[in-house]
Design an enzyme around this catalytic site. Sequence first.
Site, mmCIF file in Angstrom:
data_model
loop_
_atom_site.group_PDB
_atom_site.id
_atom_site.type_symbol
_atom_site.label_atom_id
_atom_site.label_comp_id
_atom_site.label_asym_id
_atom_site.label_seq_id
_atom_site.Cartn_x
_atom_site.Cartn_y
_atom_site.Cartn_z
ATOM 1 N N LYS A 59 34.476 27.081 42.960
ATOM 2 C CA LYS A 59 34.963 27.586 44.250
ATOM 3 C C LYS A 59 33.896 27.660 45.338
ATOM 4 O O LYS A 59 34.189 27.507 46.515
ATOM 5 C CB LYS A 59 35.556 28.986 44.067
ATOM 6 C CG LYS A 59 36.829 29.020 43.259
ATOM 7 C CD LYS A 59 37.538 30.294 43.608
ATOM 8 C CE LYS A 59 38.039 31.063 42.464
ATOM 9 N NZ LYS A 59 38.848 32.212 42.894
ATOM 10 N N ASP A 95 43.622 33.340 48.652
ATOM 11 C CA ASP A 95 43.676 34.618 47.934
ATOM 12 C C ASP A 95 43.926 35.788 48.889
ATOM 13 O O ASP A 95 44.626 36.750 48.541
ATOM 14 C CB ASP A 95 42.369 34.869 47.170
ATOM 15 C CG ASP A 95 42.357 34.169 45.813
ATOM 16 O OD1 ASP A 95 43.436 33.830 45.305
ATOM 17 O OD2 ASP A 95 41.251 33.965 45.272
HETATM 18 P P1 NAP Z 1 33.530 38.779 39.651
HETATM 19 O O1 NAP Z 1 33.144 38.011 40.861
HETATM 20 O O2 NAP Z 1 32.884 38.500 38.350
HETATM 21 O O3 NAP Z 1 33.375 40.349 39.980
HETATM 22 C C1 NAP Z 1 33.612 41.324 38.984
HETATM 23 C C2 NAP Z 1 33.583 42.708 39.603
HETATM 24 O O4 NAP Z 1 33.886 43.665 38.586
HETATM 25 C C3 NAP Z 1 32.215 43.081 40.173
HETATM 26 O O5 NAP Z 1 32.401 43.926 41.288
HETATM 27 C C4 NAP Z 1 31.598 43.836 38.991
HETATM 28 O O6 NAP Z 1 30.590 44.754 39.384
HETATM 29 C C5 NAP Z 1 32.800 44.592 38.482
HETATM 30 N N1 NAP Z 1 32.623 45.007 37.088
HETATM 31 C C6 NAP Z 1 32.641 44.213 35.988
HETATM 32 N N2 NAP Z 1 32.432 44.952 34.872
HETATM 33 C C7 NAP Z 1 32.257 46.222 35.294
HETATM 34 C C8 NAP Z 1 32.001 47.452 34.618
HETATM 35 N N3 NAP Z 1 31.873 47.520 33.273
HETATM 36 N N4 NAP Z 1 31.897 48.587 35.361
HETATM 37 C C9 NAP Z 1 32.036 48.537 36.704
HETATM 38 N N5 NAP Z 1 32.282 47.407 37.402
HETATM 39 C C10 NAP Z 1 32.396 46.263 36.697
HETATM 40 O O7 NAP Z 1 35.102 38.616 39.370
HETATM 41 P P2 NAP Z 1 36.258 38.317 40.418
HETATM 42 O O8 NAP Z 1 36.484 36.855 40.504
HETATM 43 O O9 NAP Z 1 35.975 39.081 41.666
HETATM 44 O O10 NAP Z 1 37.528 38.915 39.649
HETATM 45 C C11 NAP Z 1 37.707 40.320 39.493
HETATM 46 C C12 NAP Z 1 39.091 40.589 38.885
HETATM 47 O O11 NAP Z 1 40.104 40.148 39.766
HETATM 48 C C13 NAP Z 1 39.356 39.869 37.566
HETATM 49 O O12 NAP Z 1 40.048 40.769 36.737
HETATM 50 C C14 NAP Z 1 40.265 38.734 37.939
HETATM 51 O O13 NAP Z 1 41.140 38.343 36.894
HETATM 52 C C15 NAP Z 1 41.056 39.363 39.061
HETATM 53 N N6 NAP Z 1 41.590 38.381 40.017
HETATM 54 C C16 NAP Z 1 42.927 38.431 40.270
HETATM 55 C C17 NAP Z 1 43.467 37.557 41.182
HETATM 56 C C18 NAP Z 1 44.937 37.603 41.442
HETATM 57 O O14 NAP Z 1 45.466 36.670 42.038
HETATM 58 N N7 NAP Z 1 45.612 38.664 41.065
HETATM 59 C C19 NAP Z 1 42.660 36.629 41.864
HETATM 60 C C20 NAP Z 1 41.283 36.619 41.587
HETATM 61 C C21 NAP Z 1 40.769 37.500 40.656
HETATM 62 P P3 NAP Z 1 29.054 44.262 39.512
HETATM 63 O O15 NAP Z 1 28.921 43.623 40.858
HETATM 64 O O16 NAP Z 1 28.278 45.505 39.367
HETATM 65 O O17 NAP Z 1 28.815 43.272 38.385
#
Ligand code: NAP
Length: 269
Positions: A59, A95
């Site tokens: 992406k 998104d």
């Molecule tokens: P990402 O870029 O990897 O970001 C993950 C986020 O979660 C970061 O803010 C991270 O904090 C936090 N995190 C992870 N483990 C944690 C923990 N143990 N305690 C506290 N914070 C934690 O992932 P992303 O692409 O943004 O995706 C995030 C979520 O959104 C996923 O579940 C994904 O499936 C979902 N999503 C849904 C859609 C939809 O269409 N519904 C679209 C995209 C994504 P740090 O910065 O501290 O690591």
Amino acid sequence: MGWPVRHSLSPVIHGHWIRRHGLDAAYVPLPVAPGNLAAALEALPVLGFSGCNLTVPHKIEAMALLDRVSATARAIGAVNTLFVREGRLEGDNTDAAGFAAGLAEQAPGWAAGEGPFVVLGAGGAARAVAAALRGESSAEIVVVNRTRRRADELAARFPPSRAAAWDDLPELLAQAALLVNATTLGMEGEPPLDVDLAPLPDRAAVADIVYAPLETGILRAARARGLAAVDGLSMLLHQAVPGFDGWFGVRPEVDRELREAVLEAISAR
Ligand code: NAP
């Protein structure tokens, strides 16, 4: 295009709409290894593709490889939808529009103008959520994230916004019009998201972008408190609409049949 791409639900969504509209078309997963993205993108117009979606890990890298990138995709810093137009590659990020449409569908009349909005997380998805909220309202966005530096960076992208600490959540929620979980917490296989919703005002809405499970802990808690609750599936389904529309010239519906088809695919994984 993704790596891996087998887990993607997009073929289920677009396949459903292709059948619904009786189109002579196909939406196929394309496993593209890191390092092969430029060659794969270059091949799209040659092979007669109308476009594609991009998922992890492509992406961000794709941004530099396209002829045109929309303002929304630039603000988010990532492209998830690509259109081939007259042999040129145009990138967008749907998104944010998907999140906004999910809010409108599942929390109609939510207090968009009233803010502030509390966003948990500062990854790619949180950026899309912040872009969507900025598109709806000029109210303050408060970003709360485990890694403070990333919260500061996200807040700087979408003023007026600020970063705050997890410990401040009770005070922040007492003022909030909306709480969004954009972390991976609460996802199957991840630790639960432990946030007490009691301080939220009665008019506040709660959104979780995690969609597996569909009914996450904070959504259950929000409904138990009588608050509007917006699930992650709504964002996933609505983000697919502009892509399908641009590729096939038909604006598809997000309806109950589509939700059921995707939920079935999730439970079969
Ligand atoms: P990402 O870029 O990897 O970001 C993950 C986020 O979660 C970061 O803010 C991270 O904090 C936090 N995190 C992870 N483990 C944690 C923990 N143990 N305690 C506290 N914070 C934690 O992932 P992303 O692409 O943004 O995706 C995030 C979520 O959104 C996923 O579940 C994904 O499936 C979902 N999503 C849904 C859609 C939809 O269409 N519904 C679209 C995209 C994504 P740090 O910065 O501290 O690591």
